[in-house]
Write a protein that holds these residues in place. Structure first.
Motif, PDB file in Angstrom:
ATOM      1  N   ASN A 258     -22.934   3.863 -26.751  1.00  0.00           N
ATOM      2  CA  ASN A 258     -22.265   4.018 -25.454  1.00  0.00           C
ATOM      3  C   ASN A 258     -22.435   5.437 -24.918  1.00  0.00           C
ATOM      4  N   LEU A 259     -22.310   6.431 -25.790  1.00  0.00           N
ATOM      5  CA  LEU A 259     -22.530   7.819 -25.368  1.00  0.00           C
ATOM      6  C   LEU A 259     -23.952   7.989 -24.842  1.00  0.00           C
ATOM      7  N   PHE A 260     -24.906   7.478 -25.604  1.00  0.00           N
ATOM      8  CA  PHE A 260     -26.296   7.623 -25.199  1.00  0.00           C
ATOM      9  C   PHE A 260     -26.549   6.953 -23.858  1.00  0.00           C
ATOM     10  N   ILE A 261     -26.110   5.721 -23.706  1.00  0.00           N
ATOM     11  CA  ILE A 261     -26.341   4.982 -22.462  1.00  0.00           C
ATOM     12  C   ILE A 261     -25.646   5.659 -21.283  1.00  0.00           C
TER      13      ILE A 261
ATOM     14  N   PHE B  15     -27.530   8.858 -20.558  1.00  0.00           N
ATOM     15  CA  PHE B  15     -28.899   8.545 -20.154  1.00  0.00           C
ATOM     16  C   PHE B  15     -28.905   8.093 -18.693  1.00  0.00           C
ATOM     17  N   ARG B  16     -27.920   7.266 -18.319  1.00  0.00           N
ATOM     18  CA  ARG B  16     -27.790   6.850 -16.906  1.00  0.00           C
ATOM     19  C   ARG B  16     -27.626   8.072 -16.010  1.00  0.00           C
ATOM     20  N   VAL B  17     -26.770   8.985 -16.442  1.00  0.00           N
ATOM     21  CA  VAL B  17     -26.546  10.207 -15.661  1.00  0.00           C
ATOM     22  C   VAL B  17     -27.856  10.980 -15.528  1.00  0.00           C
ATOM     23  N   GLY B  18     -28.580  11.108 -16.627  1.00  0.00           N
ATOM     24  CA  GLY B  18     -29.847  11.818 -16.591  1.00  0.00           C
ATOM     25  C   GLY B  18     -30.869  11.147 -15.688  1.00  0.00           C
ATOM     26  N   MET B  19     -30.867   9.813 -15.680  1.00  0.00           N
ATOM     27  CA  MET B  19     -31.826   9.071 -14.854  1.00  0.00           C
ATOM     28  C   MET B  19     -31.456   9.080 -13.374  1.00  0.00           C
TER      29      MET B  19
ATOM     30  N   LYS C   7     -17.752   8.898 -13.303  1.00  0.00           N
ATOM     31  CA  LYS C   7     -17.745   7.438 -13.261  1.00  0.00           C
ATOM     32  C   LYS C   7     -17.878   6.850 -14.667  1.00  0.00           C
ATOM     33  N   GLU C   8     -18.792   7.392 -15.456  1.00  0.00           N
ATOM     34  CA  GLU C   8     -19.012   6.890 -16.815  1.00  0.00           C
ATOM     35  C   GLU C   8     -17.845   7.238 -17.738  1.00  0.00           C
ATOM     36  N   VAL C   9     -17.449   8.501 -17.725  1.00  0.00           N
ATOM     37  CA  VAL C   9     -16.491   9.026 -18.706  1.00  0.00           C
ATOM     38  C   VAL C   9     -15.055   8.602 -18.411  1.00  0.00           C
ATOM     39  N   VAL C  10     -14.674   8.642 -17.133  1.00  0.00           N
ATOM     40  CA  VAL C  10     -13.283   8.340 -16.760  1.00  0.00           C
ATOM     41  C   VAL C  10     -13.116   6.869 -16.413  1.00  0.00           C
ATOM     42  N   ASP C  11     -13.959   6.364 -15.540  1.00  0.00           N
ATOM     43  CA  ASP C  11     -13.768   5.012 -15.026  1.00  0.00           C
ATOM     44  C   ASP C  11     -14.276   3.924 -15.977  1.00  0.00           C
ATOM     45  N   LYS C  12     -15.473   4.097 -16.501  1.00  0.00           N
ATOM     46  CA  LYS C  12     -16.067   3.021 -17.306  1.00  0.00           C
ATOM     47  C   LYS C  12     -15.589   3.037 -18.759  1.00  0.00           C
ATOM     48  N   TYR C  13     -15.798   4.153 -19.452  1.00  0.00           N
ATOM     49  CA  TYR C  13     -15.495   4.189 -20.890  1.00  0.00           C
ATOM     50  C   TYR C  13     -14.097   4.725 -21.211  1.00  0.00           C
ATOM     51  N   LYS C  14     -13.456   5.372 -20.241  1.00  0.00           N
ATOM     52  CA  LYS C  14     -12.084   5.884 -20.388  1.00  0.00           C
ATOM     53  C   LYS C  14     -11.941   6.836 -21.580  1.00  0.00           C
ATOM     54  N   TRP C  15     -12.947   7.705 -21.745  1.00  0.00           N
ATOM     55  CA  TRP C  15     -12.879   8.711 -22.791  1.00  0.00           C
ATOM     56  C   TRP C  15     -11.971   9.858 -22.372  1.00  0.00           C
TER      57      TRP C  15
ATOM     58  N   ALA D  21     -25.266  12.984 -26.729  1.00  0.00           N
ATOM     59  CA  ALA D  21     -25.005  13.047 -25.285  1.00  0.00           C
ATOM     60  C   ALA D  21     -25.903  14.070 -24.596  1.00  0.00           C
ATOM     61  N   VAL D  22     -26.099  15.217 -25.228  1.00  0.00           N
ATOM     62  CA  VAL D  22     -26.962  16.242 -24.617  1.00  0.00           C
ATOM     63  C   VAL D  22     -28.408  15.747 -24.554  1.00  0.00           C
ATOM     64  N   LEU D  23     -28.891  15.165 -25.634  1.00  0.00           N
ATOM     65  CA  LEU D  23     -30.257  14.634 -25.616  1.00  0.00           C
ATOM     66  C   LEU D  23     -30.417  13.518 -24.588  1.00  0.00           C
ATOM     67  N   ALA D  24     -29.422  12.644 -24.509  1.00  0.00           N
ATOM     68  CA  ALA D  24     -29.488  11.556 -23.522  1.00  0.00           C
ATOM     69  C   ALA D  24     -29.513  12.106 -22.106  1.00  0.00           C
ATOM     70  N   THR D  25     -28.875  13.247 -21.888  1.00  0.00           N
ATOM     71  CA  THR D  25     -28.862  13.864 -20.558  1.00  0.00           C
ATOM     72  C   THR D  25     -30.196  14.505 -20.220  1.00  0.00           C
ATOM     73  N   ILE D  26     -30.833  15.153 -21.186  1.00  0.00           N
ATOM     74  CA  ILE D  26     -32.048  15.911 -20.870  1.00  0.00           C
ATOM     75  C   ILE D  26     -33.351  15.143 -21.065  1.00  0.00           C
ATOM     76  N   ILE D  27     -33.358  14.116 -21.891  1.00  0.00           N
ATOM     77  CA  ILE D  27     -34.599  13.360 -22.123  1.00  0.00           C
ATOM     78  C   ILE D  27     -35.168  12.762 -20.830  1.00  0.00           C
ATOM     79  N   PRO D  28     -34.349  12.106 -19.992  1.00  0.00           N
ATOM     80  CA  PRO D  28     -34.924  11.579 -18.745  1.00  0.00           C
ATOM     81  C   PRO D  28     -35.530  12.676 -17.870  1.00  0.00           C
ATOM     82  N   THR D  29     -34.888  13.821 -17.819  1.00  0.00           N
ATOM     83  CA  THR D  29     -35.405  14.920 -17.005  1.00  0.00           C
ATOM     84  C   THR D  29     -36.743  15.403 -17.540  1.00  0.00           C
ATOM     85  N   ILE D  30     -36.835  15.549 -18.839  1.00  0.00           N
ATOM     86  CA  ILE D  30     -38.094  16.014 -19.438  1.00  0.00           C
ATOM     87  C   ILE D  30     -39.216  15.021 -19.136  1.00  0.00           C
TER      88      ILE D  30
END
Length: 186
Positions: free
Chosen positions: A5-8, A11-15, A30-38, A79-88
Motif C-alpha cells: 500500500n505504501l509503494f502503490i 508510486f501514484r504520487v510519483g506518476m 488524498k492517498e495518506v489522509v483520505d484513502k489509507y487514513k494513515w 515510500a521514498v523509492l516509490a516516489t522517485i522511481i517514476p521520476t527517474i
C-alpha cells in the motif's frame, strides 16, 4: 500488505505529480489522509508545515516521514523509492525523446492543459488549509493572518521556511508560557 500500500500510494504520487513537489502535495494528502487514513487532516497539515521548513524536495520528505510512521525504516525506504522511481524513469524516457518533439502542437497543448489542473488542485488545498485555520481561529484572525503572511511572503520576499520556523517557535514559546501559568495556578 502495508508495504504494498505504501509503494502503490507513493508510486501514484510519483506518476501523477506533474509539476513538481507542490503539485504532489494534494495527491499525497488524498492517498495518506483520505484513502489509507494513515494520518488525519491536522497531522498532515502539521507535517506539511514542518516539511516546508526543511531543505530538499517536499514530496520525498513527506514520503520519508509517512513511510517511517507507517512501517519503520523499511516503509521509509519503500515510500521514498516509490516516489522517485517514476521520476527517474520518466526523465530518462522523456528527456531522450522530448527534445525531438517539443515543438509539436499536441505536446505544447498537453503541457498547457496540465497547468490549470495543477493550479486548481493547489487552490483546493489552499482553501482546505484556510478553512482549517478559520475553524481554529475564526474568520477575522484567519483573514488577518493570511494577509500578513501574504505581505511577508510576496511584498517583503521573506522565505517561507523562515516564516514557518518563526511561527513554530512563537507557538512553542506561547505554549510554554501557558503551561507555566497553568502550573503556577495548581
Amino acid at each position: 500488505m502495508k508495504q504494498w500500500n505504501l509503494f502503490i500510494a507513493f508510486f501514484r504520487v510519483g506518476m501523477l505529480g506533474y509539476g513538481g513537489g507542490p503539485a504532489s502535495i494534494p495527491l499525497i494528502k488524498k492517498e495518506v489522509v483520505d484513502k489509507y487514513k494513515w494520518m488525519n487532516d491536522t497531522e498532515f497539515g502539521d507535517l506539511l508545515a514542518l516539511a516546508n521548513t526543511l531543505p530538499g524536495p517536499i514530496a520525498t520528505k513527506l514520503a520519508g516521514y509517512i513511510g517511517h510512521r507507517v512501517s519503520g525504516v523499511i516503509g521509509m525506504l519503500n515510500a521514498v523509492l516509490a516516489t522517485i522511481i517514476p521520476t527517474i524513469i520518466l526523465m530518462i524516457v522523456l528527456l531522450s525523446s522530448l527534445s525531438s518533439i517539443r515543438d509539436v502542437d499536441w505536446v505544447e497543448g498537453m503541457t498547457a492543459a496540465v497547468v490549470p489542473v495543477v493550479g486548481v488542485m493547489l487552490a483546493v488545498l489552499t482553501w482546505q488549509f484556510f478553512n482549517k485555520t478559520r475553524q481554529g481561529m475564526g474568520w477575522t484572525k484567519a483573514i488577518m493572518m493570511s494577509l500578513i503572511v501574504f505581505v511577508l511572503l510576496f511584498s517583503l520576499n521573506i522565505h517561507p521556511g523562515i516564516l514557518i520556523a518563526v511561527l513554530l517557535a512563537t507557538a512553542l514559546l506561547k505554549r510554554d508560557d501557558n503551561m507555566e501559568r497553568e502550573g503556577g495556578k495548581t
